[in-house]
Design an enzyme around this catalytic site. Structure first.
Site, PDB file in Angstrom:
ATOM      1  N   ARG A  32      63.119 -31.152 -19.092  1.00 20.56           N
ATOM      2  CA  ARG A  32      62.270 -31.253 -20.212  1.00 20.56           C
ATOM      3  C   ARG A  32      62.104 -32.751 -20.699  1.00 20.56           C
ATOM      4  O   ARG A  32      60.938 -32.920 -21.175  1.00 20.56           O
ATOM      5  CB  ARG A  32      62.832 -30.206 -21.238  1.00 20.56           C
ATOM      6  CG  ARG A  32      61.809 -30.155 -22.584  1.00 20.56           C
ATOM      7  CD  ARG A  32      62.407 -29.439 -23.659  1.00 20.56           C
ATOM      8  NE  ARG A  32      62.627 -28.060 -23.321  1.00 20.56           N
ATOM      9  CZ  ARG A  32      61.812 -26.988 -23.259  1.00 20.56           C
ATOM     10  NH1 ARG A  32      60.586 -27.221 -23.996  1.00 20.56           N
ATOM     11  NH2 ARG A  32      62.277 -25.724 -23.012  1.00 20.56           N
ATOM     12  N   SER A 136      81.156 -20.008 -11.039  1.00 20.77           N
ATOM     13  CA  SER A 136      80.680 -21.344 -10.525  1.00 20.77           C
ATOM     14  C   SER A 136      80.553 -22.310 -11.653  1.00 20.77           C
ATOM     15  O   SER A 136      79.849 -22.059 -12.704  1.00 20.77           O
ATOM     16  CB  SER A 136      79.131 -21.209  -9.928  1.00 20.77           C
ATOM     17  OG  SER A 136      78.374 -20.453 -10.772  1.00 20.77           O
ATOM     18  N   ALA A 138      79.401 -26.211 -12.699  1.00 19.18           N
ATOM     19  CA  ALA A 138      78.536 -27.289 -12.309  1.00 19.18           C
ATOM     20  C   ALA A 138      78.889 -28.221 -11.467  1.00 19.18           C
ATOM     21  O   ALA A 138      78.548 -28.690 -10.586  1.00 19.18           O
ATOM     22  CB  ALA A 138      77.536 -27.523 -13.395  1.00 19.18           C
ATOM     23  N   LYS A 189      80.787 -11.609 -19.870  1.00 17.67           N
ATOM     24  CA  LYS A 189      81.894 -12.446 -19.557  1.00 17.67           C
ATOM     25  C   LYS A 189      82.073 -13.585 -20.640  1.00 17.67           C
ATOM     26  O   LYS A 189      83.129 -14.265 -20.822  1.00 17.67           O
ATOM     27  CB  LYS A 189      82.132 -12.948 -17.969  1.00 17.67           C
ATOM     28  CG  LYS A 189      80.940 -13.699 -17.728  1.00 17.67           C
ATOM     29  CD  LYS A 189      80.997 -15.106 -17.967  1.00 17.67           C
ATOM     30  CE  LYS A 189      79.758 -15.968 -17.430  1.00 17.67           C
ATOM     31  NZ  LYS A 189      80.095 -17.510 -17.706  1.00 17.67           N
ATOM     32  N   ASP A 242      83.442 -13.883 -12.062  1.00 17.44           N
ATOM     33  CA  ASP A 242      82.958 -14.805 -13.365  1.00 17.44           C
ATOM     34  C   ASP A 242      84.096 -14.779 -14.537  1.00 17.44           C
ATOM     35  O   ASP A 242      84.086 -15.830 -15.294  1.00 17.44           O
ATOM     36  CB  ASP A 242      81.488 -14.409 -13.608  1.00 17.44           C
ATOM     37  CG  ASP A 242      80.751 -15.759 -14.096  1.00 17.44           C
ATOM     38  OD1 ASP A 242      81.347 -16.974 -14.187  1.00 17.44           O
ATOM     39  OD2 ASP A 242      79.575 -15.527 -14.180  1.00 17.44           O
ATOM     40  N   THR A 246      85.651 -18.080 -16.234  1.00 19.75           N
ATOM     41  CA  THR A 246      85.182 -18.547 -17.333  1.00 19.75           C
ATOM     42  C   THR A 246      86.313 -18.542 -18.479  1.00 19.75           C
ATOM     43  O   THR A 246      86.120 -18.915 -19.411  1.00 19.75           O
ATOM     44  CB  THR A 246      83.879 -17.942 -18.060  1.00 19.75           C
ATOM     45  OG1 THR A 246      83.097 -18.791 -18.884  1.00 19.75           O
ATOM     46  CG2 THR A 246      84.141 -16.478 -18.312  1.00 19.75           C
ATOM     47  N   SER A 252      85.014 -24.286 -19.133  1.00 21.65           N
ATOM     48  CA  SER A 252      84.234 -23.168 -19.505  1.00 21.65           C
ATOM     49  C   SER A 252      83.738 -23.630 -20.983  1.00 21.65           C
ATOM     50  O   SER A 252      84.739 -23.584 -21.550  1.00 21.65           O
ATOM     51  CB  SER A 252      84.851 -21.988 -19.266  1.00 21.65           C
ATOM     52  OG  SER A 252      83.917 -20.983 -20.071  1.00 21.65           O
ATOM     53  N   ARG A 253      82.471 -23.625 -21.155  1.00 21.05           N
ATOM     54  CA  ARG A 253      81.867 -23.919 -22.382  1.00 21.05           C
ATOM     55  C   ARG A 253      82.478 -22.771 -23.419  1.00 21.05           C
ATOM     56  O   ARG A 253      82.680 -22.963 -24.569  1.00 21.05           O
ATOM     57  CB  ARG A 253      80.435 -23.965 -22.420  1.00 21.05           C
ATOM     58  CG  ARG A 253      80.067 -25.313 -21.837  1.00 21.05           C
ATOM     59  CD  ARG A 253      78.535 -25.393 -21.838  1.00 21.05           C
ATOM     60  NE  ARG A 253      77.992 -26.700 -21.275  1.00 21.05           N
ATOM     61  CZ  ARG A 253      76.672 -26.910 -21.312  1.00 21.05           C
ATOM     62  NH1 ARG A 253      75.938 -26.231 -21.817  1.00 21.05           N
ATOM     63  NH2 ARG A 253      76.337 -27.958 -20.588  1.00 21.05           N
ATOM     64  N   LEU A 272      76.524 -26.131 -26.285  1.00 26.45           N
ATOM     65  CA  LEU A 272      76.096 -24.745 -26.312  1.00 26.45           C
ATOM     66  C   LEU A 272      76.941 -23.649 -25.462  1.00 26.45           C
ATOM     67  O   LEU A 272      77.552 -23.929 -24.460  1.00 26.45           O
ATOM     68  CB  LEU A 272      74.558 -24.648 -25.736  1.00 26.45           C
ATOM     69  CG  LEU A 272      74.077 -23.230 -25.557  1.00 26.45           C
ATOM     70  CD1 LEU A 272      73.740 -22.656 -26.758  1.00 26.45           C
ATOM     71  CD2 LEU A 272      72.924 -23.129 -24.660  1.00 26.45           C
ATOM     72  N   GLU A 274      76.868 -19.948 -24.743  1.00 28.73           N
ATOM     73  CA  GLU A 274      75.882 -18.894 -24.664  1.00 28.73           C
ATOM     74  C   GLU A 274      76.564 -17.646 -25.393  1.00 28.73           C
ATOM     75  O   GLU A 274      75.745 -16.587 -25.978  1.00 28.73           O
ATOM     76  CB  GLU A 274      75.504 -18.651 -23.468  1.00 28.73           C
ATOM     77  CG  GLU A 274      74.357 -17.520 -23.154  1.00 28.73           C
ATOM     78  CD  GLU A 274      73.090 -17.828 -24.030  1.00 28.73           C
ATOM     79  OE1 GLU A 274      72.669 -16.869 -24.663  1.00 28.73           O
ATOM     80  OE2 GLU A 274      72.568 -19.039 -23.853  1.00 28.73           O
TER      81      GLU A 274
END
Length: 326
Positions: A32, A136, A138, A189, A242, A246, A252-253, A272, A274
């Site tokens: 973007r 996964s 990144a 999750k 997952d 996580t 993991s965020r 962020l 989620e």
């Protein structure tokens, strides 16, 4: 040879684009922000979202959505669940009517309570939609480290074809027709990882951490099945797999958010997570379907300021004992 468009220039979108380009597939990444796209073209890196990782030389980057999807034979849609509705009208207008769209967001839209495929289906035919999910990070995928995920579509032939087309050496994709189960696992999750982070942040110990993951899996399976998912899917890569990843640490965020929350740290500068958006929706779905989901409900209450962490822990520990298989 097929041309792949990756819609979303964040860490996960960049990693998926890198995996496909490294496999020798013509790939273009849409970001973007024009500065992100320009930096990738100029330096071969996305330092803003995936710092320190060299991207394949053949990877293209653009801030023009129409240019990204032009002549693409499939598109990976890698925008957050809460932003999908904003992107879909332009994507639907720019892409060919038969181009498969693989949704790579994990979450539940906050305003509607819809999973990503249901949101996307308001703009394109459900028959061209698939979902990619599973354990996964990144950075692992971008560096070519071994990773296994699940791709689900309602049409078995489409799921099989896309899984074969997108698998790339160390990036292995298993096909499924359980779209509901894959999306449910990917969203729930995130909420449970916040709980695991809170447990770690409060210093409650490894035993408590294992308990929260295991009992969290029980909630994920109950609610996931109520939403139409299959037990084997929820116990597979996009569910249990997952969840384990996580909840494993601050890479993991969602875990990192819970960790900071548990420590009483400033949350405003965190990336962020989620699960913050999905928690209240997930708790509402559990209530609507009559599903016992105390961990999900507790996370939602903490995030909404309806209870303190101390009170929440006490409430969970004082719940009546029950059979483990209930």
């Amino acid at each position: 040879m097929s041309r792949i468009a990756v819609i979303g220039g964040g860490a996960w979108g960049t990693a998926l684009a890198a995996a496909e380009a490294r496999a020798g597939r013509p790939t273009v990444l849409w970001a973007r922000d024009p500065d992100v796209a320009a930096a990738i073209r100029r330096t071969g890196r996305n330092e803003r979202f995936l710092p320190g990782i060299d991207l394949p030389a053949g990877l293209g980057a653009t801030a023009d959505l129409a240019d990204a999807v032009r002549d693409a034979t499939l598109a990976l849609v890698v925008v957050p669940a809460q932003a999908l509705r904003d992107v879909m009208p332009a994507l639907a207008g720019a892409s060919d009517g038969g181009t498969p769209l693989v949704l790579c967001a994990k979450g539940i839209e906050r305003g509607s309570g819809l999973f990503p495929s249901a949101v996307a289906a308001e703009f394109v035919d459900m028959g061209r939609l698939a979902t990619l999910s599973g354990p996964s990070f990144a950075a692992d995928v971008a560096q070519g480290l071994p990773t296994a995920v699940t791709l689900a579509a309602r049409d078995e032939a489409l799921a099989d074809a896309l899984a074969r087309q997108l698998s790339a050496g160390t990036f292995r994709i298993y096909a499924s027709t359980d779209l509901a189960g894959v999306e449910a696992g990917g969203a729930l999750k995130n909420v449970l990882a916040i709980a695991a982070g809170i447990v770690a942040g409060r210093g409650l110990g490894a035993s408590a951490g294992a308990a929260i993951v295991t009992r969290g899996l029980a909630e994920l399976r109950r609610l996931g099945q109520a939403l139409g998912g299959r037990p084997e899917t929820l116990a597979g890569l996009s569910g249990l797999g997952d969840l384990v990843l996580t909840c494993s640490g601050p890479q993991s965020r969602n875990f990192a958010y819970g960790l900071a929350l548990g420590r009483g740290e400033d949350l405003t500068k965190l990336k962020l997570a989620e699960g913050v958006f999905s928690a209240a929706v997930a708790a509402g779905l559990a209530d609507r379907h009559g599903i016992d989901a105390p961990i999900v409900e507790t996370v939602a209450a903490i995030l909404a300021g309806q209870t303190t962490i101390e009170a929440a822990i006490e409430a969970l520990l004082s719940r009546p004992l029950k059979r483990e298989d209930d």
